[in-house]
Write a protein that holds these residues in place. Sequence first.
Motif, mmCIF file in Angstrom:
data_model
loop_
_atom_site.group_PDB
_atom_site.id
_atom_site.type_symbol
_atom_site.label_atom_id
_atom_site.label_comp_id
_atom_site.label_asym_id
_atom_site.label_seq_id
_atom_site.Cartn_x
_atom_site.Cartn_y
_atom_site.Cartn_z
ATOM 1 N N VAL A 51 0.790 -1.293 0.068
ATOM 2 C CA VAL A 51 0.092 -0.094 0.218
ATOM 3 C C VAL A 51 1.103 1.303 0.042
ATOM 4 C CG1 VAL A 51 -1.643 1.255 1.250
ATOM 5 C CG2 VAL A 51 -2.009 -1.079 1.054
ATOM 6 N N ARG A 52 1.977 1.022 0.858
ATOM 7 C CA ARG A 52 2.820 2.429 0.663
ATOM 8 C C ARG A 52 3.270 2.652 -0.616
ATOM 9 N NH1 ARG A 52 5.833 0.947 6.472
ATOM 10 N NH2 ARG A 52 4.423 2.283 7.703
ATOM 11 N N PRO A 85 0.762 6.013 -2.166
ATOM 12 C CA PRO A 85 1.699 6.716 -1.235
ATOM 13 C C PRO A 85 1.104 7.845 -0.621
ATOM 14 C CG PRO A 85 2.221 6.899 -3.734
ATOM 15 C CD PRO A 85 1.291 5.983 -3.716
ATOM 16 N N ARG A 86 -0.192 8.447 -1.052
ATOM 17 C CA ARG A 86 -0.878 9.771 -0.577
ATOM 18 C C ARG A 86 -1.584 9.240 0.794
ATOM 19 N NH1 ARG A 86 -1.268 10.356 -5.872
ATOM 20 N NH2 ARG A 86 -3.743 9.666 -6.133
ATOM 21 N N TRP A 87 -1.814 7.781 0.793
ATOM 22 C CA TRP A 87 -2.553 7.179 1.904
ATOM 23 C C TRP A 87 -1.781 6.936 3.083
ATOM 24 C CZ3 TRP A 87 -6.220 2.633 -0.498
ATOM 25 C CH2 TRP A 87 -6.764 3.345 -1.544
ATOM 26 N N THR A 88 -2.399 7.137 4.491
ATOM 27 C CA THR A 88 -1.466 6.959 5.570
ATOM 28 C C THR A 88 -2.322 6.126 6.409
ATOM 29 O OG1 THR A 88 -2.738 8.823 6.673
ATOM 30 C CG2 THR A 88 -0.534 9.497 5.519
ATOM 31 N N PHE A 89 -1.604 5.384 7.420
ATOM 32 C CA PHE A 89 -2.230 4.456 8.356
ATOM 33 C C PHE A 89 -1.144 4.171 9.397
ATOM 34 C CE2 PHE A 89 -0.285 2.440 4.678
ATOM 35 C CZ PHE A 89 0.598 1.344 5.124
ATOM 36 N N VAL A 96 -6.698 -6.009 9.968
ATOM 37 C CA VAL A 96 -6.803 -5.040 8.978
ATOM 38 C C VAL A 96 -6.005 -3.775 9.214
ATOM 39 C CG1 VAL A 96 -9.372 -5.869 8.779
ATOM 40 C CG2 VAL A 96 -8.775 -3.822 10.208
ATOM 41 N N LEU A 97 -5.761 -3.217 7.930
ATOM 42 C CA LEU A 97 -5.221 -1.517 7.897
ATOM 43 C C LEU A 97 -6.325 -0.736 7.853
ATOM 44 C CD1 LEU A 97 -2.107 -1.985 5.526
ATOM 45 C CD2 LEU A 97 -2.248 -2.263 7.770
ATOM 46 N N TRP A 98 -6.443 0.227 8.524
ATOM 47 C CA TRP A 98 -7.212 1.399 8.367
ATOM 48 C C TRP A 98 -6.590 2.480 8.017
ATOM 49 C CZ3 TRP A 98 -12.226 1.897 8.102
ATOM 50 C CH2 TRP A 98 -12.963 3.208 8.661
ATOM 51 N N CYS A 99 -6.949 2.681 6.779
ATOM 52 C CA CYS A 99 -6.298 3.573 5.934
ATOM 53 C C CYS A 99 -7.017 5.197 5.647
ATOM 54 C CB CYS A 99 -6.023 3.423 4.225
ATOM 55 S SG CYS A 99 -5.225 1.732 4.647
ATOM 56 N N GLU A 100 -6.183 6.247 6.062
ATOM 57 C CA GLU A 100 -6.705 7.500 5.789
ATOM 58 C C GLU A 100 -6.374 7.954 4.451
ATOM 59 O OE1 GLU A 100 -7.135 11.903 7.832
ATOM 60 O OE2 GLU A 100 -5.594 10.472 8.552
ATOM 61 N N LEU A 101 -7.459 8.202 3.789
ATOM 62 C CA LEU A 101 -7.364 8.681 2.142
ATOM 63 C C LEU A 101 -7.166 10.071 2.159
ATOM 64 C CD1 LEU A 101 -10.591 6.911 0.828
ATOM 65 C CD2 LEU A 101 -8.008 5.946 1.384
ATOM 66 N N ARG A 113 -13.186 9.631 4.395
ATOM 67 C CA ARG A 113 -11.622 9.795 4.237
ATOM 68 C C ARG A 113 -11.095 8.477 4.711
ATOM 69 N NH1 ARG A 113 -9.790 14.838 3.358
ATOM 70 N NH2 ARG A 113 -7.569 13.945 3.658
ATOM 71 N N TRP A 114 -11.985 7.435 5.131
ATOM 72 C CA TRP A 114 -11.171 6.153 5.542
ATOM 73 C C TRP A 114 -11.691 5.096 4.571
ATOM 74 C CZ3 TRP A 114 -7.719 6.491 9.417
ATOM 75 C CH2 TRP A 114 -7.598 7.715 10.148
ATOM 76 N N LEU A 115 -10.895 3.770 4.771
ATOM 77 C CA LEU A 115 -11.142 2.748 4.060
ATOM 78 C C LEU A 115 -10.437 1.587 4.724
ATOM 79 C CD1 LEU A 115 -12.200 1.722 1.277
ATOM 80 C CD2 LEU A 115 -9.910 1.729 0.277
ATOM 81 N N ARG A 116 -11.036 0.457 4.985
ATOM 82 C CA ARG A 116 -10.377 -0.764 5.752
ATOM 83 C C ARG A 116 -9.936 -1.891 4.749
ATOM 84 N NH1 ARG A 116 -13.738 -5.171 8.878
ATOM 85 N NH2 ARG A 116 -13.921 -6.062 6.838
ATOM 86 N N LEU A 117 -8.759 -2.074 4.842
ATOM 87 C CA LEU A 117 -8.019 -3.244 4.066
ATOM 88 C C LEU A 117 -7.678 -4.404 4.844
ATOM 89 C CD1 LEU A 117 -5.808 -0.923 1.856
ATOM 90 C CD2 LEU A 117 -7.852 -1.907 1.323
#
Length: 486
Positions: A388-389, A393-397, A405-410, A443-447
């Motif tokens: 994901v990084r 690259p614009r997403w943070t977690f 899971v990863l909880w990603c901030e878009l 702004r969030w997405l679970r992976l």
Amino acid sequence: MDQGIPLGGRISGQRLARLLGDWRRRGARQGAADLASGIRMLVLEGQLPAGTRLPSEREIADVLPVSRTMITAALDQLREDGVVASRRGAGSWITLPTGALSPAVDLAPSSRSQIDLARAAPPAVPAMAAAMEAVRLRMPEHLAGHGYHEHGVLDLRRRIADRYTARGLPTSPEHIVITSGAQHAIALALRLFTGPGDRVLVEQPSYPNALDAIRSVSAIPVPVPLLPDGWDLAGIAAALRQAAPRVAYLVLDFHNPTGHRLDDQGRARLGELLRRARTPAIIDESLVDLDLDGDPADAPRPMAAYADELVVTIGSASKSHWGGMRVGWIRARPDVVHRLVSARTAIDLGTAVYEQLVMAELLTDPESVLRARRAELVVQRDVLVESVREHCPRWTFRRPGGGLVLWCELDAPISTQIAVVAQSHGLRLVPGSRFAAQGGLERWLRLPYGLPVDVLREAARRLGAVADLVAGSTAAVDGDLAVPVA
């Protein structure tokens, strides 16, 4: 496929419009495709179950509002995809064609087979087959009985009780009732503690199926947002005081979806708050065994160790061993267990004996099974983090210390757009809004990372392509495509 008239409820035009929200993505010329994608997304999320009758074309056109021609074109596309079936005089309804929504994965990098990132559920542990075979050989000794165990099979209850005792919470089989998975346990506990109109304190974000269970008993979720580093205990104290919830539902171990874990000091403080407000708490420990970085011996004690008189603890084999086994449990005081079993008879008469015996077999040497599961998940988590990084690259977690899971901030409020566009790239996603009690979280997405590493790398590559496509689309319309917060 059988496309006969289904048995199911009907969704009104107004409700369909609310669920669709801002469904347009590419302008009026692509309106039919956008509408079809929006409806398909609702099917993927489970908000339009198979058998749901759709409003008439005229009703849909009135509430969106759009032309009848666009509605017809969208439904034609959904019929072609096998998502909708119709019959003259009977209207249209949602269908689930074989393979159309399948989570099956083809590992070929060029494949467009669907990768399921909607379910945080790994495959069965390798020890599952041997446990099933051992139980099969012993099943004849159980066949002479009636097979009903409202509390659960005693051997399994003993082994689960021993696990709690080893974690610092003295427990006997009388504290345990076996359920058909964690969701069944949540429903039973809510049935016991709440009634229509009662408030239930929850975290924000929270587990979507628990939020659905709360609404199914006509209770009202009262969210307290999590802080970047975990629980806002001051906010929980204020909510307990001001909203007077009838019960709280909390996930304190590798919280789904953020991955946070509340330490012993925080649990002691939370226990004080619950005791002061006299508020019972349903504590979901479905992920407690998936500690990927720490030593399980150093883990915080169960929440019930700090407020046993108020806490009902839920456990499950679904995340740690296999979801297909459908074995969960509730740990509570014996008087509460008695009330739960009494309430249970209106729903079911016990969990399947075979599955309980398989789980008991797996618990004969629990740590060897769980060590293998954790080792596998560590590798999968780290692969997804790296991928994901690289591709987003614009997403943070934050790298979670456990869970699934990863909880990603878009980089923009585009979670639902990402989920819709991802369908055409062979990805099944759940937007962040599904984890919200009262809207938001766009702004969030679970992976989830409980998939083979080759699949995770391919999923991240596809996600990067989707993110770039949505970012370009958003820029082209000057931000108008962001899904509004309800």
